[in-house]
Design a protein around this motif. Structure first.
Motif, short mmCIF file in Angstrom:
data_model
loop_
_atom_site.label_atom_id
_atom_site.label_comp_id
_atom_site.label_asym_id
_atom_site.label_seq_id
_atom_site.Cartn_x
_atom_site.Cartn_y
_atom_site.Cartn_z
N VAL A 110 0.81 -1.22 0.00
CA VAL A 110 0.00 0.00 0.00
C VAL A 110 0.85 1.27 0.00
N PRO A 111 1.87 1.43 0.87
CA PRO A 111 2.66 2.67 0.81
C PRO A 111 3.35 2.86 -0.53
N VAL A 112 3.85 1.76 -1.11
CA VAL A 112 4.54 1.86 -2.40
C VAL A 112 3.55 2.23 -3.50
N ALA A 113 2.34 1.66 -3.45
CA ALA A 113 1.31 2.03 -4.42
C ALA A 113 0.93 3.50 -4.28
N MET A 114 0.84 3.98 -3.04
CA MET A 114 0.53 5.39 -2.81
C MET A 114 1.63 6.28 -3.37
N ALA A 115 2.89 5.86 -3.22
CA ALA A 115 4.00 6.65 -3.78
C ALA A 115 3.95 6.64 -5.30
N TYR A 116 3.62 5.48 -5.91
CA TYR A 116 3.44 5.41 -7.35
C TYR A 116 2.45 6.47 -7.82
N VAL A 117 1.26 6.48 -7.17
CA VAL A 117 0.19 7.39 -7.59
C VAL A 117 0.58 8.84 -7.31
N SER A 118 1.24 9.10 -6.19
CA SER A 118 1.67 10.46 -5.87
C SER A 118 2.66 10.98 -6.90
N ASP A 119 3.52 10.10 -7.41
CA ASP A 119 4.45 10.51 -8.46
C ASP A 119 3.71 10.99 -9.70
N LEU A 120 2.53 10.43 -9.95
CA LEU A 120 1.77 10.77 -11.16
C LEU A 120 0.87 11.98 -10.97
N ALA A 121 0.59 12.37 -9.71
CA ALA A 121 -0.43 13.39 -9.44
C ALA A 121 0.08 14.79 -9.75
N PRO A 122 -0.60 15.55 -10.63
CA PRO A 122 -0.22 16.94 -10.87
C PRO A 122 -0.59 17.82 -9.68
N VAL A 123 0.06 18.95 -9.57
CA VAL A 123 -0.27 19.92 -8.51
C VAL A 123 -1.72 20.37 -8.68
N GLY A 124 -2.47 20.36 -7.59
CA GLY A 124 -3.87 20.76 -7.61
C GLY A 124 -4.83 19.61 -7.84
N GLU A 125 -4.33 18.40 -8.15
CA GLU A 125 -5.19 17.24 -8.38
C GLU A 125 -4.82 16.09 -7.45
N GLU A 126 -4.18 16.41 -6.34
CA GLU A 126 -3.76 15.36 -5.41
C GLU A 126 -4.94 14.58 -4.86
N GLY A 127 -6.02 15.27 -4.51
CA GLY A 127 -7.19 14.60 -3.97
C GLY A 127 -7.82 13.65 -4.97
N ARG A 128 -7.88 14.07 -6.24
CA ARG A 128 -8.47 13.23 -7.27
C ARG A 128 -7.68 11.94 -7.44
N TYR A 129 -6.38 12.04 -7.52
CA TYR A 129 -5.55 10.85 -7.73
C TYR A 129 -5.58 9.92 -6.51
N MET A 130 -5.48 10.50 -5.32
CA MET A 130 -5.54 9.65 -4.13
C MET A 130 -6.92 9.06 -3.94
N GLY A 131 -7.96 9.79 -4.39
CA GLY A 131 -9.31 9.23 -4.36
C GLY A 131 -9.43 7.99 -5.24
N LEU A 132 -8.79 8.01 -6.41
CA LEU A 132 -8.81 6.85 -7.29
C LEU A 132 -8.12 5.65 -6.64
N LEU A 133 -6.96 5.89 -6.04
CA LEU A 133 -6.27 4.80 -5.36
C LEU A 133 -7.10 4.27 -4.19
N ASN A 134 -7.66 5.18 -3.41
CA ASN A 134 -8.49 4.76 -2.28
C ASN A 134 -9.71 3.97 -2.75
N SER A 135 -10.26 4.33 -3.92
CA SER A 135 -11.38 3.57 -4.46
C SER A 135 -10.98 2.13 -4.70
N ALA A 136 -9.79 1.92 -5.27
CA ALA A 136 -9.32 0.56 -5.52
C ALA A 136 -9.11 -0.19 -4.20
N ILE A 137 -8.52 0.51 -3.21
CA ILE A 137 -8.26 -0.12 -1.92
C ILE A 137 -9.56 -0.52 -1.23
#
Length: 405
Positions: A110-137
């Protein structure tokens, strides 16, 4: 959005967490069949949290330097092995050791997956990207208890553990074949500090330390509402395994379905306001659980709990992604999930002690009040840091002061 990178990762995380969710309604019953008391059950859960908590910051920091994919593969291999070992346990001590190994595997996923997604998240869209990961979790965890209840009713408890193993090995294959081995950008991997130096800086920052405390506090809820809930439902109204699975799954599936909405709100609204609303609802549910005397009333409470968590998790994830740009995403997510493990450990021990001292029924409201107090203090710490930053950016101009040029 880089779907080519994101979708295989999200599907692999969903599959792995589906296996974890399957054993949720089974584990406490299996443990008590081996003679576990309330406190012993807390230690079984705590062993998972301790090893996961110790390993997460180390794995996160190493993933910033060595890449992420190898750690995810190793973690999924551990998950699959654990699913085969649990049915072979013959004592509480066996379960403690197996769950400790399980925690090591979890620290690599889980932490490594979160880091993967955080690497992809643009500034201002952090909530959207983490929401997608949380949806999968949460979709994985939420679907699992329902399946676990069905498997247990049809084929016995061992079937749930073997299903967890099979799904973990399936996720391993998906990561191996579909998830790319991304190269970590050195500019986003922190400033070269060692792990303990980076952690010291996090604790010295009011914003980061407040975030970590909020993460810890809101995770205290997980043990009583997951591991201890089956015992409460069995004692209160002789619930079936399927009813237990439905209550846990509905809460988590609502949470999963609304993560995208919660993430967009976190990107557009005051994050601290969202956290306050969410934790008030969460604590209110905990206080009211002892009043739920049947399946339907408890189901309604867990619907509300799912709505509250849909506000809290993507908001905290967005704040963590923002902070990760200072420390390295792997390091930040490792420490962030260490705080999560600390919350689960605290909840496990508190629920075990409260159950043995006051009875299972009263452990829920007591823990709910602790969650409320700690989270509100954490939010106040973050707010104080923001006010100090605003004052520094816009100093008051008193008499005789010179206007900035």
């Amino acid at each position: 959005m880089p779907y080519r990178l994101l979708l295989p990762l999200l599907f692999a995380v969903f599959t792995a967490l589906l296996g974890i969710g399957i054993i949720v309604p089974v584990m406490p019953v299996f443990a008590t069949s081996l003679g576990a008391s309330g406190l012993a059950l807390g230690f079984i859960i705590a062993s998972f949290s301790i090893t996961r908590g110790v390993c997460q910051p180390v794995v996160g920091r190493l993933s910033d330097r060595w890449g992420r994919k190898g750690f995810m593969l190793a973690g999924l291999l551990v998950f699959g092995t654990v699913g085969l070992l649990i049915p072979m346990a013959t004592s509480v001590e066996n379960l403690v050791l197996i769950r400790a190994l399980h925690g090591v595997g979890s620290a690599m996923i889980v932490p490594v997956a979160m880091a993967y997604v955080s690497d992809l998240a643009p500034v201002g869209e952090e909530g959207r990207y983490m929401g997608l990961l949380n949806s999968a979790i949460f979709a994985g965890i939420g679907s699992g208890p329902l399946l676990g209840g069905i498997f247990t009713d049809l084929w016995g408890m061992a079937a749930a553990f073997y299903a967890m193993s099979a799904l973990s090995f399936l996720a391993l294959g998906l990561v191996l074949l579909q998830v790319p081995a991304m190269t970590v950008d050195p500019e986003r991997a922190g400033n070269g500090d060692g792990l303990f130096t980076a952690m010291g800086k996090m604790l010295a920052s009011r914003r980061t330390s407040g975030l970590l405390l909020a993460r810890l506090a809101t995770m205290i809820i997980m043990v009583p509402t997951m591991a201890f809930l089956p015992l409460f439902m069995t004692q209160a109204f002789q619930a079936s395994a399927m009813q237990i699975g439905v209550v846990i799954s509905v809460r988590t599936l609502i949470n999963a379905a609304l993560q995208g909405t919660g993430g967009r709100l976190a990107d557009r609204r005051d994050k601290l306001m969202l956290l306050r609303i969410g934790v008030l609802a969460m604590s209110g549910v905990m206080v009211m659980i002892p009043l739920a005397g049947n399946f339907w009333s408890l189901l309604l409470l867990f619907v509300v709990l799912g709505l509250a968590e849909a506000l809290i998790w993507p908001t905290l994830g967005a704040l963590a992604t923002e902070e990760g740009r200072k420390y390295g995403q792997g390091t930040m997510m490792g420490v962030y999930n260490l705080a999560m493990s600390g919350g689960v450990l605290t909840g496990a021990l508190a629920a075990g002690v409260a159950t043995d001292w006051f009875g299972l029924k009263w452990s829920f409201p007591l823990i709910g009040l602790v969650i409320l107090a700690l989270t509100m203090f954490a939010i106040g710490t973050i707010a104080a840091d923001r006010q100090a930053a605003d004052a520094g950016e816009h100093p008051r101009q008193g008499r005789g002061s010179e206007a900035p040029r």
